[in-house]
Motif scaffolding. Structure first.
Motif, PDB file in Angstrom:
ATOM      1  N   GLY A 187      -3.164   8.038  -1.511  1.00  0.00           N
ATOM      2  CA  GLY A 187      -2.907   7.340  -0.368  1.00  0.00           C
ATOM      3  C   GLY A 187      -3.132   6.015  -0.174  1.00  0.00           C
ATOM      4  N   ARG A 188      -2.989   5.528   1.067  1.00  0.00           N
ATOM      5  CA  ARG A 188      -3.152   4.114   1.325  1.00  0.00           C
ATOM      6  C   ARG A 188      -4.585   3.671   1.208  1.00  0.00           C
ATOM      7  NH1 ARG A 188      -0.067   0.682   6.122  1.00  0.00           N
ATOM      8  NH2 ARG A 188      -1.429  -1.125   6.036  1.00  0.00           N
ATOM      9  N   GLU A 189      -5.585   4.596   1.770  1.00  0.00           N
ATOM     10  CA  GLU A 189      -7.052   4.627   1.840  1.00  0.00           C
ATOM     11  C   GLU A 189      -7.706   5.305   0.611  1.00  0.00           C
ATOM     12  OE1 GLU A 189      -5.092   3.058   4.891  1.00  0.00           O
ATOM     13  OE2 GLU A 189      -5.339   5.379   4.945  1.00  0.00           O
ATOM     14  N   TRP A 190      -7.042   5.446  -0.536  1.00  0.00           N
ATOM     15  CA  TRP A 190      -7.494   6.191  -1.677  1.00  0.00           C
ATOM     16  C   TRP A 190      -8.746   5.414  -2.226  1.00  0.00           C
ATOM     17  CZ3 TRP A 190      -7.246  10.326  -4.524  1.00  0.00           C
ATOM     18  CH2 TRP A 190      -7.695  10.365  -6.106  1.00  0.00           C
ATOM     19  N   ARG A 191      -8.606   3.937  -2.458  1.00  0.00           N
ATOM     20  CA  ARG A 191      -9.771   3.051  -2.900  1.00  0.00           C
ATOM     21  C   ARG A 191     -10.976   3.033  -2.021  1.00  0.00           C
ATOM     22  NH1 ARG A 191      -6.037   0.077  -0.601  1.00  0.00           N
ATOM     23  NH2 ARG A 191      -6.623  -1.946   0.494  1.00  0.00           N
ATOM     24  N   GLU A 235      -1.215   4.551  12.802  1.00  0.00           N
ATOM     25  CA  GLU A 235      -0.354   4.280  12.203  1.00  0.00           C
ATOM     26  C   GLU A 235       0.822   5.243  11.900  1.00  0.00           C
ATOM     27  OE1 GLU A 235      -0.939   2.140   8.535  1.00  0.00           O
ATOM     28  OE2 GLU A 235      -1.590   3.857   7.615  1.00  0.00           O
ATOM     29  N   ALA A 241       1.145  13.983   4.173  1.00  0.00           N
ATOM     30  CA  ALA A 241       0.013  12.992   4.162  1.00  0.00           C
ATOM     31  C   ALA A 241      -1.224  13.792   4.312  1.00  0.00           C
ATOM     32  CB  ALA A 241       0.201  11.945   5.532  1.00  0.00           C
ATOM     33  N   GLN A 243      -4.882  13.541   5.444  1.00  0.00           N
ATOM     34  CA  GLN A 243      -5.872  12.743   6.241  1.00  0.00           C
ATOM     35  C   GLN A 243      -7.240  13.360   6.090  1.00  0.00           C
ATOM     36  OE1 GLN A 243      -4.248  12.653  10.346  1.00  0.00           O
ATOM     37  NE2 GLN A 243      -3.489  10.627  10.002  1.00  0.00           N
ATOM     38  N   LYS A 265      -5.986   8.141   5.127  1.00  0.00           N
ATOM     39  CA  LYS A 265      -5.243   9.009   4.260  1.00  0.00           C
ATOM     40  C   LYS A 265      -5.551   8.915   2.600  1.00  0.00           C
ATOM     41  CE  LYS A 265      -1.965   6.931   5.990  1.00  0.00           C
ATOM     42  NZ  LYS A 265      -2.674   6.360   7.258  1.00  0.00           N
ATOM     43  N   HIS A 268      -1.129  11.786  -0.701  1.00  0.00           N
ATOM     44  CA  HIS A 268       0.131  12.268  -0.172  1.00  0.00           C
ATOM     45  C   HIS A 268       0.650  13.367  -1.233  1.00  0.00           C
ATOM     46  CE1 HIS A 268       1.045   9.399   3.032  1.00  0.00           C
ATOM     47  NE2 HIS A 268       0.259   8.571   2.309  1.00  0.00           N
TER      48      HIS A 268
END
Length: 316
Positions: A187-191, A235, A241, A243, A265, A268
């Motif tokens: 996901g966008r915040e995986w890191r 967003e 997704a 979360q 997130k 996905h």
């Protein structure tokens, strides 16, 4: 053609491929939970993929058909019967006038989809016939079926019977077994999640809790923590997704999800595996397997090619 609802079942709602293009106005997408079963059922009776089907959850309704027509069921095995005789899924069937379709015990899966030749006659709301029960619009009177409802279809003509085995329609790596891991992409915040959190999501089992529905599947398992607290702006969010709220327990957003979200997130669910997840029930345990975006796209394109070939064959 008319269909009378003798018993409504636990949760029977009309759904299609979703109410797209309105999320910026706060309108949820809705639509089917298991797109694969929905499209297979429609293909078997010669309908277009966008045609609404009746999404039947756990305990099915009893329906009386007042005119002859062709139907098909696909998805979970909820012990469908025609006048007390067992019916097989993944095949179309010509139903005589006066017959009743009913359901018994659940044998596998959670949801099955009923398609009728020509489609159900439903007035679209914002371009979709999908039911959004929380909002009270779409489908049949904006709610699940009730005893005494009369449903109508576009036509009553029958067509040739067709049967299929999904295993022969899709590539082996698209249609995995129910107990196979659910494939996910970062996901966008995986890191921003700890190494332990990322490792846990890939290796540890998560149980689907009772607080799960068409809006989202709440999971219980090892907590997923961030490296450090972060302020997140809300967003747009999509189907699948994952979360992670402050308690560290992940939530997979499903068909009736909200339009925006502010939780990080972590991943996905790949689109080809959303149908398998949608057929899981509270209490089931799921595992996840990380794949990259290229692989997720390859699988989705493979599934779409199979759908195109099948839909052309069934309309021929």
């Amino acid at each position: 053609m008319s269909i009378e609802v003798i018993k409504p079942g636990a949760l029977s709602t009309f759904q299609d491929l979703g109410r797209v293009g309105h999320q910026h106005l706060g309108i949820p997408v809705n639509g089917v939970m298991d797109e694969r079963a929905h499209r297979l059922a429609n293909a078997l009776v010669g309908n277009a993929p966008v045609t609404p089907t009746l999404e039947i959850t756990l305990m099915g309704p009893t329906l009386r058909f007042h005119e002859k027509t062709t139907i098909a069921f696909c998805g979970g095995n909820l012990d469908c019967q025609l006048d007390g005789q067992p019916l097989f899924s993944n095949c179309s069937l010509n139903v005589p006038a006066g017959c009743e379709i009913s359901f018994g015990d659940r044998h596998a899966g959670l949801r099955t989809y009923l398609a009728v030749r020509g489609g159900f006659s439903i007035e679209p709301v914002m371009g979709s016939t999908s039911t959004f029960a929380r909002g009270g619009y779409g489908g049949h009177a904006g709610r699940p079926l009730k005893k005494g409802d009369m449903l109508f279809t576009q036509e009553s003509a029958t067509c040739r019977s067709v049967s299929l085995f999904p295993e022969t329609v899709f590539a082996e790596d698209v249609l995995l077994s129910n107990d196979a891991p659910i494939r996910i992409t970062p996901g966008r915040e995986w890191r921003y999640f700890t190494a332990d959190a990322r490792r846990a999501l890939e290796r540890e089992p998560y149980r689907i809790t009772a607080q799960s529905d068409r809006m989202g599947y709440r999971l219980q398992g090892p907590g997923l923590g961030l490296i450090e607290p972060r302020e997140m702006a809300s967003e747009a969010v999509g189907f699948g997704a994952i979360q992670v709220p402050a308690d560290g327990q992940p939530i997979v957003l499903m068909a009736d999800r909200q339009t925006t979200g502010g939780y990080p997130k972590i991943a996905h669910v790949c689109a080809v595996d959303l149908p398998r997840l949608a057929q899981q029930i509270p209490g089931d345990t799921v595992r996840f397997e990380l794949v990259d975006l290229v692989e997720a796209q390859r699988l989705l394109l493979s599934q779409q090619r199979s759908f195109t070939q099948l839909e052309q064959l069934c309309r021929a």
